[in-house]
Design a protein around this motif. Structure first.
Motif, PDB file in Angstrom:
ATOM      1  N   ALA A 175      -1.784   0.678  -9.219  1.00 27.44           N
ATOM      2  CA  ALA A 175      -2.080   0.964  -7.813  1.00 27.44           C
ATOM      3  C   ALA A 175      -3.479   0.474  -7.454  1.00 27.44           C
ATOM      4  CB  ALA A 175      -1.964   2.456  -7.541  1.00 27.44           C
ATOM      5  N   ALA A 176      -3.581  -0.291  -6.368  1.00 25.18           N
ATOM      6  CA  ALA A 176      -4.877  -0.742  -5.878  1.00 25.18           C
ATOM      7  C   ALA A 176      -5.614   0.431  -5.237  1.00 25.18           C
ATOM      8  CB  ALA A 176      -4.689  -1.859  -4.858  1.00 25.18           C
ATOM      9  N   VAL A 177      -6.942   0.410  -5.320  1.00 22.98           N
ATOM     10  CA  VAL A 177      -7.771   1.449  -4.709  1.00 22.98           C
ATOM     11  C   VAL A 177      -8.368   0.890  -3.420  1.00 22.98           C
ATOM     12  CG1 VAL A 177      -9.759   2.968  -4.983  1.00 22.98           C
ATOM     13  CG2 VAL A 177      -8.310   2.443  -6.958  1.00 22.98           C
ATOM     14  N   ALA A 178      -8.018   1.493  -2.290  1.00 24.93           N
ATOM     15  CA  ALA A 178      -8.440   0.994  -0.977  1.00 24.93           C
ATOM     16  C   ALA A 178      -9.897   1.341  -0.694  1.00 24.93           C
ATOM     17  CB  ALA A 178      -7.545   1.579   0.111  1.00 24.93           C
ATOM     18  N   CYS A 179     -10.555   0.480   0.082  1.00 23.57           N
ATOM     19  CA  CYS A 179     -11.930   0.740   0.502  1.00 23.57           C
ATOM     20  C   CYS A 179     -12.157   0.085   1.860  1.00 23.57           C
ATOM     21  CB  CYS A 179     -12.935   0.217  -0.532  1.00 23.57           C
ATOM     22  SG  CYS A 179     -12.930  -1.580  -0.746  1.00 23.57           S
ATOM     23  N   MET A 180     -13.375   0.234   2.398  1.00 16.33           N
ATOM     24  CA  MET A 180     -13.769  -0.381   3.657  1.00 16.33           C
ATOM     25  C   MET A 180     -12.741  -0.111   4.766  1.00 16.33           C
ATOM     26  SD  MET A 180     -16.779  -1.623   3.045  1.00 16.33           S
ATOM     27  CE  MET A 180     -17.077  -2.726   4.415  1.00 16.33           C
ATOM     28  N   GLY A 181     -12.413  -1.129   5.559  1.00 14.47           N
ATOM     29  CA  GLY A 181     -11.515  -0.929   6.690  1.00 14.47           C
ATOM     30  C   GLY A 181     -10.124  -0.502   6.305  1.00 14.47           C
TER      31      GLY A 181
ATOM     32  N   LEU B  75      -6.229   4.052   6.445  1.00 16.04           N
ATOM     33  CA  LEU B  75      -5.416   5.084   5.797  1.00 16.04           C
ATOM     34  C   LEU B  75      -5.829   6.480   6.255  1.00 16.04           C
ATOM     35  CD1 LEU B  75      -5.243   3.678   2.142  1.00 16.04           C
ATOM     36  CD2 LEU B  75      -3.367   3.771   3.798  1.00 16.04           C
ATOM     37  N   TYR B  76      -7.130   6.671   6.472  1.00 15.09           N
ATOM     38  CA  TYR B  76      -7.632   7.975   6.924  1.00 15.09           C
ATOM     39  C   TYR B  76      -7.443   8.180   8.426  1.00 15.09           C
ATOM     40  CZ  TYR B  76      -9.978   8.696   2.411  1.00 15.09           C
ATOM     41  OH  TYR B  76     -10.256   8.892   1.077  1.00 15.09           O
ATOM     42  N   GLY B  77      -7.197   7.081   9.154  1.00 12.33           N
ATOM     43  CA  GLY B  77      -6.963   7.204  10.590  1.00 12.33           C
ATOM     44  C   GLY B  77      -8.173   7.008  11.467  1.00 12.33           C
ATOM     45  N   PHE B  78      -9.218   6.318  10.967  1.00  7.58           N
ATOM     46  CA  PHE B  78     -10.373   6.086  11.838  1.00  7.58           C
ATOM     47  C   PHE B  78     -10.858   4.636  11.818  1.00  7.58           C
ATOM     48  CE2 PHE B  78     -12.343   7.796   7.887  1.00  7.58           C
ATOM     49  CZ  PHE B  78     -13.259   6.790   7.592  1.00  7.58           C
ATOM     50  N   ASP B  79      -9.964   3.701  11.602  1.00  7.65           N
ATOM     51  CA  ASP B  79     -10.344   2.286  11.664  1.00  7.65           C
ATOM     52  C   ASP B  79     -10.473   1.872  13.126  1.00  7.65           C
ATOM     53  OD1 ASP B  79     -10.803  -0.408  11.172  1.00  7.65           O
ATOM     54  OD2 ASP B  79      -8.654  -0.860  11.082  1.00  7.65           O
ATOM     55  N   THR B  80     -11.684   1.660  13.594  1.00  8.95           N
ATOM     56  CA  THR B  80     -11.917   1.279  14.990  1.00  8.95           C
ATOM     57  C   THR B  80     -11.897  -0.228  15.193  1.00  8.95           C
ATOM     58  OG1 THR B  80     -14.318   1.189  14.687  1.00  8.95           O
ATOM     59  CG2 THR B  80     -13.378   3.310  15.335  1.00  8.95           C
ATOM     60  N   GLU B  81     -11.846  -0.993  14.099  1.00 10.27           N
ATOM     61  CA  GLU B  81     -12.021  -2.439  14.198  1.00 10.27           C
ATOM     62  C   GLU B  81     -10.726  -3.227  14.046  1.00 10.27           C
ATOM     63  OE1 GLU B  81     -15.228  -3.314  15.133  1.00 10.27           O
ATOM     64  OE2 GLU B  81     -15.170  -1.112  15.189  1.00 10.27           O
ATOM     65  N   GLY B  82      -9.615  -2.559  13.922  1.00  9.95           N
ATOM     66  CA  GLY B  82      -8.338  -3.249  13.774  1.00  9.95           C
ATOM     67  C   GLY B  82      -8.309  -4.135  12.533  1.00  9.95           C
ATOM     68  N   THR B  83      -8.753  -3.599  11.417  1.00 10.80           N
ATOM     69  CA  THR B  83      -8.866  -4.372  10.178  1.00 10.80           C
ATOM     70  C   THR B  83      -7.522  -4.951   9.766  1.00 10.80           C
ATOM     71  OG1 THR B  83     -10.662  -2.945   9.444  1.00 10.80           O
ATOM     72  CG2 THR B  83      -9.597  -4.298   7.770  1.00 10.80           C
TER      73      THR B  83
ATOM     74  N   GLN C 258     -10.846   9.522  -3.295  1.00  9.52           N
ATOM     75  CA  GLN C 258     -10.013  10.623  -2.816  1.00  9.52           C
ATOM     76  C   GLN C 258      -8.608  10.074  -2.566  1.00  9.52           C
ATOM     77  OE1 GLN C 258     -11.840  13.243   0.115  1.00  9.52           O
ATOM     78  NE2 GLN C 258      -9.932  13.270   1.296  1.00  9.52           N
ATOM     79  N   ARG C 259      -7.606  10.913  -2.770  1.00 11.07           N
ATOM     80  CA  ARG C 259      -6.234  10.450  -2.562  1.00 11.07           C
ATOM     81  C   ARG C 259      -5.831  10.647  -1.100  1.00 11.07           C
ATOM     82  NH1 ARG C 259      -2.722   8.631  -6.025  1.00 11.07           N
ATOM     83  NH2 ARG C 259      -4.091   9.230  -7.753  1.00 11.07           N
ATOM     84  N   VAL C 260      -5.249   9.601  -0.515  1.00 10.43           N
ATOM     85  CA  VAL C 260      -4.780   9.661   0.864  1.00 10.43           C
ATOM     86  C   VAL C 260      -3.481   8.863   0.954  1.00 10.43           C
ATOM     87  CG1 VAL C 260      -6.288   7.707   1.480  1.00 10.43           C
ATOM     88  CG2 VAL C 260      -5.327   9.135   3.283  1.00 10.43           C
ATOM     89  N   GLN C 261      -2.474   9.446   1.561  1.00 12.51           N
ATOM     90  CA  GLN C 261      -1.156   8.817   1.675  1.00 12.51           C
ATOM     91  C   GLN C 261      -0.661   8.342   0.317  1.00 12.51           C
ATOM     92  OE1 GLN C 261      -0.457   6.133   4.971  1.00 12.51           O
ATOM     93  NE2 GLN C 261      -2.193   6.957   6.128  1.00 12.51           N
ATOM     94  N   GLY C 262      -0.900   9.159  -0.714  1.00 11.97           N
ATOM     95  CA  GLY C 262      -0.404   8.850  -2.041  1.00 11.97           C
ATOM     96  C   GLY C 262      -1.176   7.781  -2.787  1.00 11.97           C
ATOM     97  N   ARG C 263      -2.329   7.385  -2.272  1.00 12.31           N
ATOM     98  CA  ARG C 263      -3.097   6.293  -2.888  1.00 12.31           C
ATOM     99  C   ARG C 263      -4.565   6.692  -2.982  1.00 12.31           C
ATOM    100  NH1 ARG C 263      -2.447   1.021  -3.419  1.00 12.31           N
ATOM    101  NH2 ARG C 263      -0.461   1.124  -2.314  1.00 12.31           N
ATOM    102  N   LEU C 264      -5.234   6.243  -4.062  1.00 13.42           N
ATOM    103  CA  LEU C 264      -6.664   6.464  -4.158  1.00 13.42           C
ATOM    104  C   LEU C 264      -7.406   5.527  -3.208  1.00 13.42           C
ATOM    105  CD1 LEU C 264      -7.415   6.901  -7.984  1.00 13.42           C
ATOM    106  CD2 LEU C 264      -7.605   8.630  -6.179  1.00 13.42           C
ATOM    107  N   ALA C 265      -8.450   6.073  -2.594  1.00 14.66           N
ATOM    108  CA  ALA C 265      -9.305   5.288  -1.700  1.00 14.66           C
ATOM    109  C   ALA C 265     -10.711   5.860  -1.793  1.00 14.66           C
ATOM    110  CB  ALA C 265      -8.796   5.373  -0.265  1.00 14.66           C
ATOM    111  N   THR C 266     -11.682   5.067  -1.376  1.00 12.72           N
ATOM    112  CA  THR C 266     -13.025   5.626  -1.303  1.00 12.72           C
ATOM    113  C   THR C 266     -13.010   6.809  -0.343  1.00 12.72           C
ATOM    114  OG1 THR C 266     -13.565   3.946   0.369  1.00 12.72           O
ATOM    115  CG2 THR C 266     -14.228   3.488  -1.898  1.00 12.72           C
ATOM    116  N   ALA C 267     -13.790   7.846  -0.668  1.00 11.97           N
ATOM    117  CA  ALA C 267     -13.797   9.082   0.113  1.00 11.97           C
ATOM    118  C   ALA C 267     -14.100   8.792   1.582  1.00 11.97           C
ATOM    119  CB  ALA C 267     -14.818  10.056  -0.468  1.00 11.97           C
ATOM    120  N   PRO C 268     -13.585   9.621   2.499  1.00 14.81           N
ATOM    121  CA  PRO C 268     -13.698   9.300   3.929  1.00 14.81           C
ATOM    122  C   PRO C 268     -15.122   9.124   4.442  1.00 14.81           C
ATOM    123  CG  PRO C 268     -12.785  11.508   3.574  1.00 14.81           C
ATOM    124  CD  PRO C 268     -12.752  10.816   2.270  1.00 14.81           C
ATOM    125  N   ALA C 269     -16.035  10.031   4.111  1.00 16.80           N
ATOM    126  CA  ALA C 269     -17.402   9.900   4.609  1.00 16.80           C
ATOM    127  C   ALA C 269     -18.079   8.663   4.024  1.00 16.80           C
ATOM    128  CB  ALA C 269     -18.209  11.153   4.273  1.00 16.80           C
TER     129      ALA C 269
END
Length: 301
Positions: free
Chosen positions: A74-80, A85-93, A122-133
């Motif tokens: 499983a890839a670990v998501a970051c940045m946009g 995944l967290y629901g706050f991408d304002t840039e349409g990545t 942190q896990r979000v939507q079943g996937r690890l990603a960099t923590a929201p803050a």
């Protein structure tokens, strides 16, 4: 030749049954390289990443899942990507942003690979990603100041992190490019902002010395009627509304909005409409206009 093509199609369907993404190696077990090229040319197979195929163009989540198939983990998501995944991408990545998995993975069109060894996960939507803050601060560091505030506002609005979380993330990213700007915006970040352009508008007001407005202020009328406005200076009964280009999607919506404005004005409020050109092209004129209305209201009181 038609029978051969039919056999290939059946084999492909069997491979994809229960799995939306198949590797080149698996496909070459049921067809030749030439047959694979034909399938791609006819758009029966879509090359998602190098060595990974799908039977239809994948969406954002699908591209991540296909990358998992390529990596074998499983890839670990970051940045946009994490922000989305967290629901706050304002840039349409659109590009997929992942952490370096520790195996050979090179950036390519639509894929960015980042070195972030100390990033909390942190896990979000079943996937690890960099923590929201952490994600919000890291994204904000890469943006021009108004959009950086929009990202911080959106992160708070999403409810996945708190001001204290953002403050900690800023301190943990001390010394990195753009962090001074983000640190200066922390005290302005407000989760009540409901769109990136509202954040940009608010920053124009603050930077040019207007009194800080109340956000999403509720104006109460008679018969239990209420209306919410984007920005308000209640003591002066002045409000401002940001209108996006696509806000009025039809006659019904336009008439409802005009009726709303009329009802608020009937209560003695002044409504100032704001559009994108006011914010980005003529900010000084916008602030002068708001200041004039505030001054007149103060004199009349």
């Amino acid at each position: 030749m038609r029978d051969e093509d039919s056999v290939v199609q059946t084999a492909v369907k069997d491979l994809f049954r229960g799995n939306g993404y198949v590797t080149t190696a698996a496909l070459l077990e049921v067809m030749t390289r030439q047959q694979l090229d034909v399938q791609v040319r006819k758009r029966r197979l879509i090359r998602v990443w190098r060595g990974v195929y799908a039977t239809a163009e994948p969406d954002f989540t699908g591209r991540l899942t296909a990358l998992d198939a390529y990596l074998g983990q499983a890839a670990v998501a970051c940045m946009g990507t994490a922000a989305s995944l967290y629901g706050f991408d304002t840039e349409g990545t659109e590009a997929i942003h992942v952490l370096d998995p520790g195996i050979r993975l090179r950036p390519t069109t639509g894929l960015m690979v980042h070195q972030r060894q100390c990033a909390p996960l942190q896990r979000v939507q079943g996937r690890l990603a960099t923590a929201p803050a952490w994600t919000a601060v890291e994204v904000a560091r890469e943006l021009w100041r108004p959009r950086a505030l929009a990202t911080l506002d959106a992160a708070l609005n999403s409810g996945v992190c708190t001001p204290a979380d953002l403050d900690l993330a800023v301190r943990r990213q001390r010394g990195r490019r753009g962090i001074v700007t983000v640190r200066g915006l922390l005290q302005l970040a407000d989760g009540r902002a409901e769109s990136p352009m509202e954040s940009e508008t608010r920053l124009v007001m603050i930077d040019r010395g207007l009194p800080h407005p109340e956000l999403q202020y509720v104006i109460r009328g008679s018969a239990a009627q209420t209306w919410r406005v984007d920005f308000a200076w209640p003591e002066h009964r002045v409000a401002a509304e940001y209108d996006s280009v696509d806000w009025h999607s039809g006659r019904t919506e336009m008439l409802r909005d005009k009726s709303r404005y009329a009802a608020i004005q009937q209560l003695g409020w002044t409504i100032i409409p704001i559009v994108v050109t006011d914010v980005r092209l003529h900010p000084d004129q916008l602030v002068d206009r708001i200041h004039d209305h505030l001054s007149r209201a103060a004199l009349a009181s």
